[in-house]
Design a protein around this motif. Sequence first.
Motif, mmCIF file in Angstrom:
data_model
loop_
_atom_site.group_PDB
_atom_site.id
_atom_site.type_symbol
_atom_site.label_atom_id
_atom_site.label_comp_id
_atom_site.label_asym_id
_atom_site.label_seq_id
_atom_site.Cartn_x
_atom_site.Cartn_y
_atom_site.Cartn_z
ATOM 1 N N VAL A 80 0.839 -1.201 0.000
ATOM 2 C CA VAL A 80 0.000 0.000 0.000
ATOM 3 C C VAL A 80 0.872 1.249 0.000
ATOM 4 O O VAL A 80 0.611 2.221 -0.729
ATOM 5 C CB VAL A 80 -0.953 0.002 1.213
ATOM 6 N N GLN A 81 1.922 1.242 0.824
ATOM 7 C CA GLN A 81 2.829 2.390 0.886
ATOM 8 C C GLN A 81 3.533 2.617 -0.449
ATOM 9 O O GLN A 81 3.654 3.755 -0.921
ATOM 10 C CB GLN A 81 3.868 2.172 1.995
ATOM 11 N N ILE A 82 4.020 1.522 -1.063
ATOM 12 C CA ILE A 82 4.698 1.621 -2.357
ATOM 13 C C ILE A 82 3.737 2.149 -3.420
ATOM 14 O O ILE A 82 4.094 3.015 -4.229
ATOM 15 C CB ILE A 82 5.267 0.247 -2.768
ATOM 16 N N SER A 83 2.509 1.643 -3.393
ATOM 17 C CA SER A 83 1.497 2.111 -4.347
ATOM 18 C C SER A 83 1.208 3.595 -4.146
ATOM 19 O O SER A 83 1.014 4.344 -5.115
ATOM 20 C CB SER A 83 0.206 1.304 -4.199
ATOM 21 N N ALA A 84 1.184 4.031 -2.868
ATOM 22 C CA ALA A 84 0.933 5.441 -2.571
ATOM 23 C C ALA A 84 2.061 6.319 -3.114
ATOM 24 O O ALA A 84 1.812 7.396 -3.678
ATOM 25 C CB ALA A 84 0.778 5.642 -1.067
ATOM 26 N N VAL A 85 3.307 5.860 -2.957
ATOM 27 C CA VAL A 85 4.446 6.614 -3.494
ATOM 28 C C VAL A 85 4.356 6.675 -5.020
ATOM 29 O O VAL A 85 4.587 7.726 -5.629
ATOM 30 C CB VAL A 85 5.780 5.972 -3.052
ATOM 31 N N MET A 86 4.015 5.527 -5.622
ATOM 32 C CA MET A 86 3.865 5.476 -7.078
ATOM 33 C C MET A 86 2.786 6.452 -7.552
ATOM 34 O O MET A 86 2.978 7.188 -8.528
ATOM 35 C CB MET A 86 3.512 4.052 -7.511
ATOM 36 N N MET A 87 1.667 6.489 -6.828
ATOM 37 C CA MET A 87 0.588 7.405 -7.188
ATOM 38 C C MET A 87 0.996 8.865 -6.982
ATOM 39 O O MET A 87 0.535 9.758 -7.693
ATOM 40 C CB MET A 87 -0.667 7.095 -6.370
ATOM 41 N N SER A 88 1.884 9.111 -6.012
ATOM 42 C CA SER A 88 2.356 10.477 -5.798
ATOM 43 C C SER A 88 3.173 10.959 -6.996
ATOM 44 O O SER A 88 3.110 12.141 -7.360
ATOM 45 C CB SER A 88 3.181 10.575 -4.509
ATOM 46 N N VAL A 89 3.927 10.041 -7.615
ATOM 47 C CA VAL A 89 4.688 10.410 -8.813
ATOM 48 C C VAL A 89 3.740 10.657 -9.984
ATOM 49 O O VAL A 89 3.937 11.590 -10.769
ATOM 50 C CB VAL A 89 5.715 9.311 -9.166
ATOM 51 N N VAL A 90 2.688 9.833 -10.085
ATOM 52 C CA VAL A 90 1.680 10.054 -11.129
ATOM 53 C C VAL A 90 1.001 11.406 -10.921
ATOM 54 O O VAL A 90 0.763 12.154 -11.873
ATOM 55 C CB VAL A 90 0.634 8.919 -11.133
ATOM 56 N N PHE A 91 0.689 11.722 -9.657
ATOM 57 C CA PHE A 91 0.065 13.015 -9.343
ATOM 58 C C PHE A 91 1.009 14.164 -9.674
ATOM 59 O O PHE A 91 0.578 15.206 -10.195
ATOM 60 C CB PHE A 91 -0.331 13.060 -7.867
ATOM 61 N N LEU A 92 2.298 13.985 -9.384
ATOM 62 C CA LEU A 92 3.287 15.002 -9.737
ATOM 63 C C LEU A 92 3.314 15.202 -11.248
ATOM 64 O O LEU A 92 3.436 16.339 -11.736
ATOM 65 C CB LEU A 92 4.668 14.589 -9.230
ATOM 66 N N THR A 93 3.187 14.095 -11.988
ATOM 67 C CA THR A 93 3.135 14.177 -13.446
ATOM 68 C C THR A 93 1.942 15.015 -13.890
ATOM 69 O O THR A 93 2.052 15.839 -14.811
ATOM 70 C CB THR A 93 3.041 12.773 -14.068
ATOM 71 N N LEU A 94 0.797 14.807 -13.235
ATOM 72 C CA LEU A 94 -0.401 15.593 -13.541
ATOM 73 C C LEU A 94 -0.149 17.082 -13.300
ATOM 74 O O LEU A 94 -0.485 17.925 -14.145
ATOM 75 C CB LEU A 94 -1.577 15.112 -12.695
ATOM 76 N N ILE A 95 0.451 17.409 -12.163
ATOM 77 C CA ILE A 95 0.735 18.805 -11.826
ATOM 78 C C ILE A 95 1.650 19.432 -12.873
ATOM 79 O O ILE A 95 1.424 20.557 -13.346
ATOM 80 C CB ILE A 95 1.383 18.916 -10.429
ATOM 81 N N LEU A 96 2.687 18.683 -13.269
ATOM 82 C CA LEU A 96 3.628 19.202 -14.257
ATOM 83 C C LEU A 96 2.957 19.400 -15.617
ATOM 84 O O LEU A 96 3.258 20.360 -16.331
ATOM 85 C CB LEU A 96 4.833 18.268 -14.392
ATOM 86 N N MET A 97 2.042 18.485 -15.974
ATOM 87 C CA MET A 97 1.335 18.645 -17.245
ATOM 88 C C MET A 97 0.438 19.878 -17.216
ATOM 89 O O MET A 97 0.321 20.597 -18.210
ATOM 90 C CB MET A 97 0.529 17.386 -17.582
ATOM 91 N N LEU A 98 -0.202 20.115 -16.071
ATOM 92 C CA LEU A 98 -1.052 21.300 -15.957
ATOM 93 C C LEU A 98 -0.226 22.585 -16.000
ATOM 94 O O LEU A 98 -0.719 23.635 -16.388
ATOM 95 C CB LEU A 98 -1.865 21.235 -14.654
ATOM 96 N N MET A 99 1.044 22.480 -15.601
ATOM 97 C CA MET A 99 1.953 23.642 -15.628
ATOM 98 C C MET A 99 2.889 23.564 -16.835
ATOM 99 O O MET A 99 3.911 24.249 -16.883
ATOM 100 C CB MET A 99 2.789 23.671 -14.337
ATOM 101 N N ALA A 100 2.542 22.729 -17.806
ATOM 102 C CA ALA A 100 3.459 22.370 -18.894
ATOM 103 C C ALA A 100 4.043 23.560 -19.632
ATOM 104 O O ALA A 100 5.253 23.618 -19.876
ATOM 105 C CB ALA A 100 2.753 21.434 -19.873
#
Length: 202
Positions: free
Chosen positions: A141-161
């Motif tokens: 669960v913790q590893i999945s949460a970290v993985m999702m945090s990177v996906v979320f960071l990707t979303l933030i960067l795309m919105l600020m692309a």
Amino acid sequence: MIDFLATFIVFFAVIDPVGTVPVFIAATRGYDTKAKRKIALISTGVAAIVLLFFVAAGELILSAMSIPLSAFQIAGGIVLFLFALSMIFGESKPEEETRLAESHHETAIFPLAVPSIAGPGAMLAAVLMTENTKVGLWQQVQISAVMMSVVFLTLILMLMASSIHRFIGNAGASVVSRVMGLILAAVATTNTLAGISNYFKL
């Protein structure tokens, strides 16, 4: 407890959020701001589902096919290493996938969700880092949460692309991609050696 920083670095390397920025810009050229936001949300949502599927079912699929995880770990390490070499010496992620973006219309799914965010390296890492015999449910669960945090960071960067791309340019994204490739090569080598050790019980 898992090593959150090490896990984050691994997923940051294989997902490469910074390298996704120029891909997103090329893929959404001509769209208005609202459409770009929608594409960013859909692509990260699909990528998250794909990666979580590999966390949940990847090892079960291997077991059903009678493939030992150590063999998959060796093969995965080799594939990750080749993927890392392509990041270091070949075309960087932005350069390679921008061409894909320019020739396809379903941009939220391809090439953004797969293979830009949930690429082969990310799928392999999701399986290898959540091995059932070595990692408990809470750690998964913790590893999945970290993985999702990177996906979320990707979303933030795309919105600020647009702003990010003006700041670092394609050259900056290429440098980041190559540095991540070097880190990924080290991770891949570690996975391969661990797989060999497990397979032969060294």
